[in-house]
Design an enzyme around this catalytic site. Structure first.
Site, mmCIF file in Angstrom:
data_model
loop_
_atom_site.group_PDB
_atom_site.id
_atom_site.type_symbol
_atom_site.label_atom_id
_atom_site.label_comp_id
_atom_site.label_asym_id
_atom_site.label_seq_id
_atom_site.Cartn_x
_atom_site.Cartn_y
_atom_site.Cartn_z
ATOM 1 N N ASP A 81 -3.657 0.575 -5.684
ATOM 2 C CA ASP A 81 -1.888 1.183 -5.098
ATOM 3 C C ASP A 81 -1.721 1.351 -6.472
ATOM 4 O OD1 ASP A 81 -0.087 1.046 -3.032
ATOM 5 O OD2 ASP A 81 1.052 -0.787 -3.806
ATOM 6 N N GLY A 180 10.564 -3.677 -2.415
ATOM 7 C CA GLY A 180 11.386 -4.573 -3.088
ATOM 8 C C GLY A 180 11.832 -5.669 -1.479
ATOM 9 N N GLY A 212 6.115 -1.219 1.536
ATOM 10 C CA GLY A 212 7.131 -1.901 2.268
ATOM 11 C C GLY A 212 7.276 -2.240 2.964
ATOM 12 N N ARG A 261 6.032 -12.879 -3.300
ATOM 13 C CA ARG A 261 6.628 -13.388 -4.105
ATOM 14 C C ARG A 261 7.977 -13.549 -4.125
ATOM 15 N NH1 ARG A 261 6.922 -7.156 -5.786
ATOM 16 N NH2 ARG A 261 5.544 -6.493 -7.594
HETATM 17 ZN ZN LIG Z 1 4.222 0.567 -2.445
#
Ligand SMILES: [Zn+2]
Length: 303
Positions: A81, A180, A212, A261
């Site tokens: 990635d 994020g 994302g 995460r």
């Molecule tokens: Zn990415």
């Protein structure tokens, strides 16, 4: 059972989207395998340059070999990635990855084309597929940091030319998601209109990739903050119904990193808040593996 990415797409194509989960350690690798097994769906295991540096390429290879050995019933492929030129060239040599992503989307169109074309030619010589990116995603993923002001959507008018000039096998598009926990800041949503225009420029079943694509559940943020975290409450991800629509519009690979995460943060914070006398990584690690299993199983079946 380790498959080629091509085979994974053949299984999924036109039937469901494939979850591509970023893995940085053994707990995540095992959790993803357990979740995929429970769902019966194939998955893509994604390795970033940061993961390769955090452990080492050899450690990562060992992890993936263990996945193959311990989970013969799980169909998965391994993808690099967000590689730059050097990362891609290293990965192409390793006999571990059946696909790599060359991320040159921050470059001008012509440079992106030239860089992607070079990696395509090296990768195809070894039977490896290449994911390229057109349009810049905002947000932060590992070393990437692109300000919202520079975020641009993929221009549908350039898509067919880009794919035919480079020969890339799949295309990551910028249609409103960002990396994020803080997606859709500024009130923008997923631009399904742009996605539809992009799809119309490409051959039928050409695989589009959504980066994302974590959900960033509100409840997860609330629990992290109740256990001492200070994540902003406006943290927001992509809603399941938006994801479903994106898959209908040609998205074949759905990249998920942030949600794994957040689960780690919540599990570890709650565990040590509730068990301040504990200091054993195995106890908390087991909970994390099982939570990843639940998440991945559920996610795969929803795609
Ligand atoms: Zn990415």
């Amino acid at each position: 059972m380790r498959l080629h990415e091509k085979e994974i797409f053949e299984i999924a194509c036109g039937r469901f989207g494939v979850g591509a989960f970023n893995v940085f350690n053994a707990e995540q690798a095992k959790g993803v395998m357990l979740g995929a097994r429970r769902s019966g769906r194939p998955v893509i295991v994604q390795i970033t340059p940061v993961a390769r540096e955090y452990l080492s390429p050899a450690f990562i290879k060992g992890l993936l070999d263990a996945c193959e050995n311990d989970f013969p019933d799980v169909r998965f492929s391994v993808h690099l990635d967000h590689g730059n030129r050097a990362h891609c060239i290293a990965a192409i040599e390793e006999d571990v990855y059946s696909s790599v992503m060359i991320d040159a989307s921050h470059e001008p169109f012509d440079v992106n084309v030239a860089m992607t074309k070079e990696i395509v030619s090296l990768a195809h010589a070894k039977g490896i597929r290449v994911e390229a990116e057109l349009g810049v995603l905002s947000g932060v993923e590992d070393h990437l940091s692109v300000g919202d002001d520079r975020a641009r959507y993929t221009d549908p008018a350039m898509v067919a030319e880009f794919v035919s000039l480079t020969g890339c096998d799949s295309l990551a598009v910028a249609v409103g998601t960002s990396h994020g926990a803080y997606k859709f800041s500024g009130g923008r949503g997923l631009r399904t209109d742009i996605l539809a225009e992009i799809r119309d420029q490409l051959p039928k079943n050409y695989p589009l990739v959504l980066h994302g694509a974590s959900a960033v559940p509100e409840n997860e943020i609330r629990r992290i903050n109740l256990a001492g975290g200070t994540l902003k409450t406006e943290a927001k991800g992509i809603a399941p119904e938006q994801l479903a629509e994106a898959i209908k519009l040609g998205v074949a690979k759905i990249n998920i990193a942030t949600d794994l995460r957040l689960i780690w943060t919540r599990v570890v914070r709650e565990f040590f808040r509730n068990n301040p006398e504990q200091f054993d990584p195995v106890t908390v690690g087991k909970i994390y593996i099982s939570e990843i299993e639940d998440f991945v199983a559920q996610k795969c079946l929803s795609l």
